[in-house]
Write a protein that holds these residues in place. Structure first.
Motif, PDB file in Angstrom:
ATOM      1  N   VAL A   3       0.849  -1.193   0.000  1.00  0.00           N
ATOM      2  CA  VAL A   3       0.000   0.000   0.000  1.00  0.00           C
ATOM      3  C   VAL A   3       0.885   1.242   0.000  1.00  0.00           C
ATOM      4  O   VAL A   3       1.833   1.337   0.762  1.00  0.00           O
ATOM      5  CB  VAL A   3      -0.937   0.005   1.233  1.00  0.00           C
ATOM      6  CG1 VAL A   3      -1.690   1.316   1.335  1.00  0.00           C
ATOM      7  CG2 VAL A   3      -1.890  -1.169   1.181  1.00  0.00           C
ATOM      8  N   ASP A   4       0.569   2.187  -0.871  1.00  0.00           N
ATOM      9  CA  ASP A   4       1.278   3.466  -0.940  1.00  0.00           C
ATOM     10  C   ASP A   4       0.357   4.521  -0.346  1.00  0.00           C
ATOM     11  O   ASP A   4      -0.703   4.804  -0.912  1.00  0.00           O
ATOM     12  CB  ASP A   4       1.616   3.801  -2.393  1.00  0.00           C
ATOM     13  CG  ASP A   4       2.398   5.080  -2.550  1.00  0.00           C
ATOM     14  OD1 ASP A   4       2.311   5.963  -1.665  1.00  0.00           O
ATOM     15  OD2 ASP A   4       3.100   5.218  -3.560  1.00  0.00           O
ATOM     16  N   PRO A   5       0.732   5.120   0.783  1.00  0.00           N
ATOM     17  CA  PRO A   5      -0.134   6.117   1.425  1.00  0.00           C
ATOM     18  C   PRO A   5      -0.514   7.274   0.497  1.00  0.00           C
ATOM     19  O   PRO A   5      -1.561   7.889   0.670  1.00  0.00           O
ATOM     20  CB  PRO A   5       0.688   6.624   2.602  1.00  0.00           C
ATOM     21  CG  PRO A   5       1.758   5.619   2.826  1.00  0.00           C
ATOM     22  CD  PRO A   5       1.972   4.913   1.524  1.00  0.00           C
ATOM     23  N   ASN A   6       0.313   7.560  -0.489  1.00  0.00           N
ATOM     24  CA  ASN A   6       0.011   8.632  -1.437  1.00  0.00           C
ATOM     25  C   ASN A   6      -1.144   8.265  -2.371  1.00  0.00           C
ATOM     26  O   ASN A   6      -1.753   9.147  -2.979  1.00  0.00           O
ATOM     27  CB  ASN A   6       1.240   8.968  -2.288  1.00  0.00           C
ATOM     28  CG  ASN A   6       2.320   9.607  -1.460  1.00  0.00           C
ATOM     29  OD1 ASN A   6       2.088  10.586  -0.761  1.00  0.00           O
ATOM     30  ND2 ASN A   6       3.517   9.048  -1.526  1.00  0.00           N
ATOM     31  N   LEU A   7      -1.430   6.972  -2.513  1.00  0.00           N
ATOM     32  CA  LEU A   7      -2.465   6.515  -3.427  1.00  0.00           C
ATOM     33  C   LEU A   7      -3.783   6.185  -2.732  1.00  0.00           C
ATOM     34  O   LEU A   7      -4.804   6.012  -3.387  1.00  0.00           O
ATOM     35  CB  LEU A   7      -1.975   5.288  -4.197  1.00  0.00           C
ATOM     36  CG  LEU A   7      -0.682   5.486  -4.999  1.00  0.00           C
ATOM     37  CD1 LEU A   7      -0.251   4.159  -5.617  1.00  0.00           C
ATOM     38  CD2 LEU A   7      -0.857   6.556  -6.047  1.00  0.00           C
ATOM     39  N   VAL A   8      -3.743   6.119  -1.411  1.00  0.00           N
ATOM     40  CA  VAL A   8      -4.937   5.727  -0.643  1.00  0.00           C
ATOM     41  C   VAL A   8      -6.116   6.675  -0.850  1.00  0.00           C
ATOM     42  O   VAL A   8      -7.246   6.208  -1.057  1.00  0.00           O
ATOM     43  CB  VAL A   8      -4.588   5.548   0.851  1.00  0.00           C
ATOM     44  CG1 VAL A   8      -5.838   5.399   1.707  1.00  0.00           C
ATOM     45  CG2 VAL A   8      -3.668   4.338   1.019  1.00  0.00           C
ATOM     46  N   PRO A   9      -5.945   8.012  -0.837  1.00  0.00           N
ATOM     47  CA  PRO A   9      -7.111   8.884  -1.047  1.00  0.00           C
ATOM     48  C   PRO A   9      -7.814   8.644  -2.382  1.00  0.00           C
ATOM     49  O   PRO A   9      -9.043   8.665  -2.454  1.00  0.00           O
ATOM     50  CB  PRO A   9      -6.533  10.303  -0.976  1.00  0.00           C
ATOM     51  CG  PRO A   9      -5.295  10.164  -0.141  1.00  0.00           C
ATOM     52  CD  PRO A   9      -4.744   8.813  -0.509  1.00  0.00           C
TER      53      PRO A   9
END
Length: 79
Positions: A3-9
């Motif tokens: 999981v990439d936190p930048n892609l979660v939204p």
């Protein structure tokens, strides 16, 4: 995949719009011609998508492309 936190939204927005329209990942897959596993990876923040994929998702979800990115905030500018 990780999981990439930048892609979660983005993934959360796709999931929210998909569920609000009563679509399954399989339904969205059929509307976008993306594999349902790819849809799941996007929703989990594991896939860094292209602009063409974002446009396909927006069309299928009947939203403006910018709505998929609405939860991103402009970073503060260093002076």
């Amino acid at each position: 995949m990780e999981v990439d936190p930048n892609l979660v939204p983005l993934g959360e927005a796709v999931r929210q719009f998909r569920k609000a329209r009563g679509l399954t990942q399989e339904d969205l897959s059929g509307l976008t011609e993306l594999h349902r596993n790819h849809i799941g990876g996007i929703e989990r923040g594991e896939r860094n998508i292209t602009i063409k994929t974002a446009l396909a998702l927006a069309r299928a979800l009947n939203v403006q492309p910018a709505e998929l990115f609405a939860e991103y905030h402009r970073p503060a500018v260093a002076e």
